[in-house]
Write a protein that holds these residues in place. Structure first.
Motif: not given
Length: 168
Positions: A82-85, A99-101, A105-108, A146-147
């Protein structure tokens, strides 16, 4: 404020640059526990939003220890990815995005708060640290899908409650 000697190193990969800085020891340990070091040393390019050791210290007590356990490897991988794009996203590009994916798999979310670039609420404290296979942006907090964060914290609370009941 931070990162003595954290300069761009075109000849060193992201893991080498992070290791040499001395402020990402927890992140490197987590990447090792997750089996992601080789991927982070890969060809790239990738962009890593890297929390410092101080950022990890803000997490609830027991969180890091829990994540480093072998049975939590999948959760740890989820959080780290989640820290890597994918691609090299420099700050001047990031400020134009909302935002960025992530590789998770999810976006921040990305926004500009005054002159501070924010990633899911975490402040970028140092941007555009170049490596041979991408770029690092230093952040002051951990990014958490978040989950995943809710599952970890509720698990720790349940564990603590069970221990208290056992001790009585």
């Amino acid at each position: 404020v931070l990162c003595r000697g954290l300069l761009s190193h075109g000849k060193h990969d992201i893991v080498d640059v992070a290791s040499k800085s001395g402020v990402f020891n927890t992140l490197i340990a987590a990447a090792k526990a997750a089996g992601l070091v080789e991927a982070l040393k890969g060809e790239g390019p990738i962009t890593v939003f890297a929390p410092t050791d101080d950022a990890f210290a803000k997490l609830p007590e027991g969180t890091i220890e829990s994540l480093l356990k072998p049975e939590n490897k999948d959760k740890l991988i989820n959080i780290l990815l989640y820290h890597v794009v994918s691609g090299e996203v420099m700050a001047e590009t990031a400020i134009t995005l909302d935002s960025a994916k992530t590789l998770q798999g999810s976006s921040f979310s990305i926004n500009l708060d005054g002159k501070t670039l924010k990633i899911d609420g975490a402040s970028v404290t140092q941007a555009d640290i170049k490596a041979s296979n991408g770029v690092i942006h230093v952040i002051d907090s951990n990014l958490q899908p978040h989950e995943t964060l809710l599952n970890i914290v509720s698990g720790l609370l349940l564990e603590k409650k069970n221990k208290q009941q056992t001790d009585q």
